[in-house]
Write a protein that holds these residues in place. Structure first.
Motif, PDB file in Angstrom:
ATOM      1  N   GLY A 145       0.793  -1.224   0.000  1.00 11.59           N
ATOM      2  CA  GLY A 145       0.000   0.000   0.000  1.00 11.59           C
ATOM      3  C   GLY A 145       0.823   1.270   0.000  1.00 11.59           C
ATOM      4  N   LYS A 146       2.106   1.155  -0.273  1.00 10.48           N
ATOM      5  CA  LYS A 146       2.994   2.330  -0.249  1.00 10.48           C
ATOM      6  C   LYS A 146       3.321   2.776  -1.677  1.00 10.48           C
ATOM      7  N   LYS A 147       2.300   3.222  -2.396  1.00 13.44           N
ATOM      8  CA  LYS A 147       2.462   3.630  -3.797  1.00 13.44           C
ATOM      9  C   LYS A 147       3.468   4.755  -3.963  1.00 13.44           C
ATOM     10  N   ASP A 148       3.393   5.751  -3.081  1.00 12.91           N
ATOM     11  CA  ASP A 148       4.295   6.899  -3.204  1.00 12.91           C
ATOM     12  C   ASP A 148       5.743   6.485  -3.004  1.00 12.91           C
ATOM     13  N   GLU A 149       5.989   5.583  -2.052  1.00 15.42           N
ATOM     14  CA  GLU A 149       7.353   5.105  -1.829  1.00 15.42           C
ATOM     15  C   GLU A 149       7.840   4.267  -3.006  1.00 15.42           C
ATOM     16  N   ALA A 150       6.940   3.485  -3.600  1.00 12.71           N
ATOM     17  CA  ALA A 150       7.309   2.702  -4.780  1.00 12.71           C
ATOM     18  C   ALA A 150       7.686   3.641  -5.925  1.00 12.71           C
ATOM     19  N   ALA A 151       6.899   4.685  -6.111  1.00 16.23           N
ATOM     20  CA  ALA A 151       7.196   5.660  -7.155  1.00 16.23           C
ATOM     21  C   ALA A 151       8.524   6.359  -6.886  1.00 16.23           C
ATOM     22  N   GLN A 152       8.765   6.709  -5.636  1.00 17.95           N
ATOM     23  CA  GLN A 152      10.021   7.370  -5.273  1.00 17.95           C
ATOM     24  C   GLN A 152      11.214   6.474  -5.603  1.00 17.95           C
ATOM     25  N   ALA A 153      11.085   5.186  -5.335  1.00 12.91           N
ATOM     26  CA  ALA A 153      12.170   4.244  -5.630  1.00 12.91           C
ATOM     27  C   ALA A 153      12.450   4.179  -7.128  1.00 12.91           C
ATOM     28  N   LEU A 154      11.437   4.395  -7.931  1.00 13.35           N
ATOM     29  CA  LEU A 154      11.608   4.343  -9.387  1.00 13.35           C
ATOM     30  C   LEU A 154      12.261   5.593  -9.961  1.00 13.35           C
ATOM     31  N   THR A 155      12.247   6.679  -9.226  1.00  7.28           N
ATOM     32  CA  THR A 155      12.818   7.920  -9.761  1.00  7.28           C
ATOM     33  C   THR A 155      14.324   7.840  -9.961  1.00  7.28           C
ATOM     34  N   VAL A 156      14.975   6.816  -9.423  1.00 15.04           N
ATOM     35  CA  VAL A 156      16.414   6.657  -9.691  1.00 15.04           C
ATOM     36  C   VAL A 156      16.662   6.489 -11.182  1.00 15.04           C
ATOM     37  N   ALA A 157      15.653   6.051 -11.919  1.00 13.13           N
ATOM     38  CA  ALA A 157      15.795   5.884 -13.366  1.00 13.13           C
ATOM     39  C   ALA A 157      15.956   7.214 -14.081  1.00 13.13           C
ATOM     40  N   LEU A 158      15.711   8.317 -13.390  1.00  8.97           N
ATOM     41  CA  LEU A 158      15.840   9.632 -14.011  1.00  8.97           C
ATOM     42  C   LEU A 158      17.245  10.205 -13.853  1.00  8.97           C
ATOM     43  N   GLY A 159      18.122   9.477 -13.170  1.00 12.31           N
ATOM     44  CA  GLY A 159      19.503   9.936 -12.998  1.00 12.31           C
ATOM     45  C   GLY A 159      20.229  10.057 -14.326  1.00 12.31           C
ATOM     46  N   PRO A 160      21.328  10.797 -14.358  1.00  6.42           N
ATOM     47  CA  PRO A 160      21.993  11.114 -15.622  1.00  6.42           C
ATOM     48  C   PRO A 160      22.687   9.944 -16.320  1.00  6.42           C
ATOM     49  N   ASP A 161      23.168   8.962 -15.604  1.00  3.14           N
ATOM     50  CA  ASP A 161      23.954   7.905 -16.231  1.00  3.14           C
ATOM     51  C   ASP A 161      23.258   6.553 -16.258  1.00  3.14           C
ATOM     52  N   VAL A 162      21.944   6.558 -16.283  1.00  2.53           N
ATOM     53  CA  VAL A 162      21.176   5.317 -16.278  1.00  2.53           C
ATOM     54  C   VAL A 162      21.009   4.834 -17.723  1.00  2.53           C
ATOM     55  N   PRO A 163      21.353   3.567 -17.994  1.00  2.00           N
ATOM     56  CA  PRO A 163      21.193   3.041 -19.361  1.00  2.00           C
ATOM     57  C   PRO A 163      19.717   3.006 -19.788  1.00  2.00           C
ATOM     58  N   ALA A 164      19.483   3.106 -21.088  1.00  3.09           N
ATOM     59  CA  ALA A 164      18.115   3.136 -21.626  1.00  3.09           C
ATOM     60  C   ALA A 164      17.325   1.899 -21.200  1.00  3.09           C
ATOM     61  N   GLY A 165      17.930   0.734 -21.217  1.00  2.00           N
ATOM     62  CA  GLY A 165      17.223  -0.486 -20.836  1.00  2.00           C
ATOM     63  C   GLY A 165      16.737  -0.446 -19.399  1.00  2.00           C
TER      64      GLY A 165
END
Length: 117
Positions: A12-32
């Motif tokens: 039930g922690k949708k916001d925390e799950a979304a927050q964990a996914l924001t690491v994908a917005l970092g500058p050196d994250v591969p496209a995959g």
């Protein structure tokens, strides 16, 4: 990691799950990795985050098929039928041949929905 995000969402922690996914917005994250994070965002019902993540991929690789399909899915969740149809159209020729008829059918359905609304 995916298991942690799934556990957060199921707990039930949708916001925390979304927050964990924001690491994908970092500058050196591969496209995959970004695309996988966008797909996870769809799974945890964070369509706007998914669209943002897929958008970052599409800025660098405008014809990335999974990013196009993921962005189309995010548009569908937002009930933006016209954008979803355009994205599916862009992805259609990039998809494997056996998937193209299904995408063409989905595009036709979306065109019908957008005319009704």
């Amino acid at each position: 990691d995916a298991k942690r995000i799934q556990d957060l969402y199921l707990g039930g922690k949708k916001d925390e799950a979304a927050q964990a996914l924001t690491v994908a917005l970092g500058p050196d994250v591969p496209a995959g990795t970004r695309v996988a994070a966008g797909e996870m965002a769809l799974l945890v019902q964070q369509a706007s985050l998914a669209k943002t993540i897929f958008g970052v991929v599409l800025q660098a690789e405008p014809k990335h098929p999974r990013a196009l399909l993921g962005s189309a899915s995010a548009s569908l969740l937002a009930r933006d039928w016209e954008t979803a149809g355009k994205l599916l159209w862009s992805a259609r020729d990039l998809a494997p041949k056996e998937q193209r008829p299904a995408l063409a059918s989905a595009i036709s359905d979306l065109q019908g929905i957008s005319r009704v609304q």
